[in-house]
Write a protein that holds these residues in place. Structure first.
Motif, short mmCIF file in Angstrom:
data_model
loop_
_atom_site.label_atom_id
_atom_site.label_comp_id
_atom_site.label_asym_id
_atom_site.label_seq_id
_atom_site.Cartn_x
_atom_site.Cartn_y
_atom_site.Cartn_z
N ILE A 55 0.84 -1.22 0.00
CA ILE A 55 0.00 0.00 0.00
C ILE A 55 0.87 1.26 0.00
O ILE A 55 0.73 2.11 -0.89
N LEU A 56 1.78 1.35 0.97
CA LEU A 56 2.64 2.55 1.06
C LEU A 56 3.41 2.83 -0.25
O LEU A 56 3.50 3.99 -0.67
N PRO A 57 3.95 1.80 -0.93
CA PRO A 57 4.66 2.09 -2.19
C PRO A 57 3.78 2.72 -3.28
O PRO A 57 4.32 3.28 -4.24
N THR A 58 2.45 2.63 -3.14
CA THR A 58 1.58 3.22 -4.18
C THR A 58 1.29 4.70 -3.90
O THR A 58 0.64 5.36 -4.72
N LYS A 59 1.79 5.19 -2.76
CA LYS A 59 1.55 6.60 -2.42
C LYS A 59 2.19 7.51 -3.48
O LYS A 59 1.71 8.61 -3.73
N LYS A 60 3.25 7.00 -4.11
CA LYS A 60 3.96 7.83 -5.10
C LYS A 60 3.11 8.13 -6.35
O LYS A 60 3.43 9.03 -7.10
N TYR A 61 2.05 7.35 -6.54
CA TYR A 61 1.19 7.59 -7.71
C TYR A 61 0.14 8.67 -7.44
O TYR A 61 -0.56 9.10 -8.35
N ALA A 62 0.01 9.08 -6.18
CA ALA A 62 -1.06 10.02 -5.82
C ALA A 62 -0.79 11.41 -6.39
O ALA A 62 0.35 11.87 -6.44
N ASP A 63 -1.88 12.10 -6.81
CA ASP A 63 -1.78 13.51 -7.19
C ASP A 63 -1.88 14.36 -5.94
O ASP A 63 -1.31 15.43 -5.85
N VAL A 64 -2.69 13.87 -4.99
CA VAL A 64 -2.92 14.62 -3.75
C VAL A 64 -2.78 13.66 -2.58
O VAL A 64 -3.33 12.55 -2.62
N ILE A 65 -2.05 14.08 -1.55
CA ILE A 65 -1.94 13.27 -0.33
C ILE A 65 -2.66 14.04 0.78
O ILE A 65 -2.33 15.20 1.04
N ILE A 66 -3.66 13.40 1.37
CA ILE A 66 -4.42 14.11 2.41
C ILE A 66 -4.01 13.59 3.78
O ILE A 66 -4.29 12.44 4.12
N PRO A 67 -3.38 14.42 4.60
CA PRO A 67 -3.12 14.00 5.97
C PRO A 67 -4.42 14.04 6.78
O PRO A 67 -5.27 14.88 6.53
N ARG A 68 -4.59 13.11 7.67
CA ARG A 68 -5.71 13.07 8.64
C ARG A 68 -7.08 12.75 8.04
O ARG A 68 -8.08 12.85 8.73
N GLY A 69 -7.15 12.40 6.80
CA GLY A 69 -8.43 11.96 6.21
C GLY A 69 -9.56 12.97 6.30
O GLY A 69 -9.38 14.14 5.99
N GLY A 70 -10.73 12.48 6.75
CA GLY A 70 -11.96 13.27 6.72
C GLY A 70 -11.93 14.51 7.59
O GLY A 70 -12.77 15.41 7.43
#
Ligand code: C5P
Length: 244
Positions: free
Chosen positions: A191-206
């Motif tokens: 899961i963590l290795p796929t973070k690099k594909y994200a356009d946006v990373i949201i800390p703390r979720g909702g």
């Protein structure tokens, strides 16, 4: 008049270029990271649009009779636990404006045919949510926007214990064993290795309302461009005529 001929015999029009397919958003992140609240808030803010949510959980394989007898040895956090071919078929249909029946997964019986399937109609926005939706490049390629919900491991574990004991009726030792044996290693390895594909990373979720507002603004801009092309399919021709 060269201007008239340009209007009457367009070689291309905006309609051909227009993004007639839905806007697909992927929301990934560890289990209990807050993906669902992020999706719910996006859906709530896009209340005037047609939005559907598709969950990767719906595509868990059914366990065989043998696997069911030793369910505690089954890795639900591995990419192979999901029927990605079925997910791809469903997404392709939705992208091309066809309705599709999506199974509802039952976490208690480990089966996807206990509940009736849900009919999902084609929409303007499709949100695809799941721990491993960025793993397969073919699934990633369907997405116009990729969001990774980034929440600390202790918060995810605390939420998971509460969720699995209260909602799924599981015993706390079983939850902790599954976490150390499968959930944590799979998070680190897949899961963590796929973070690099994200356009946006949201800390703390909702809880991160600023991030969600920005994301919704972006989606609205994209849908607005889309609507303009639907209303004025010859926009490109008019535009090029004025330039002659
Ligand atoms: O909805 P969420 O993303 O939290 O779901 C993924 C999690 O569900 C995985 O971490 C997996 O271990 C768990 N799961 C489970 N039992 C199942 C299927 C999935 O605990 N039968």
């Amino acid at each position: 008049d060269p201007r008239n001929s340009a209007v009457e015999q367009p070689t291309t029009s905006a309609a051909e270029h227009a993004p007639t397919q839905p806007f697909v958003i992927g929301v990934a992140g560890g289990a209990a990271s807050g993906k669902t609240p992020v999706c719910d808030l996006i859906i709530e803010q896009l209340h005037d649009q047609r939005v559907v949510l598709v969950n990767q959980d719906s595509f868990y394989y059914n366990l065989t009779a043998e696997e069911l007898t030793k369910v505690h040895e089954y890795n639900f956090d591995h990419p192979d636990a999901f029927d990605t071919e079925q997910l791809l078929r469903a997404m392709e249909k939705l992208k091309h404006g066809q309705a599709v029946d999506i199974p509802k997964y039952d976490f208690k019986s480990y089966k996807n045919d206990v509940f009736p399937a849900r009919r999902v109609n084609p929409s303007d926005v499709i949100i695809l949510e799941g721990i491993l939706i960025f793993h397969d490049p073919r699934v990633r390629d369907l997405m116009s926007m990729k969001i990774f919900v980034d929440t600390d491991a202790d918060v995810r574990l605390a939420r998971r214990i509460r969720r699995d004991t209260v909602q799924k009726g599981r015993d706390i030792n079983t939850v902790l064993d599954q976490y150390s044996k499968f959930v944590k290693p799979a998070f680190d390895d897949f899961i963590l290795p796929t973070k690099k594909y994200a356009d946006v990373i949201i800390p703390r979720g909702g809880d991160n309302h600023v991030a969600i507002d920005l994301i919704v603004q972006h989606i609205r801009t994209k849908l607005g461009q889309h609507d303009l092309c639907k209303i004025y399919p010859n926009l490109y021709v008019i535009h090029s005529t004025f330039q002659i």
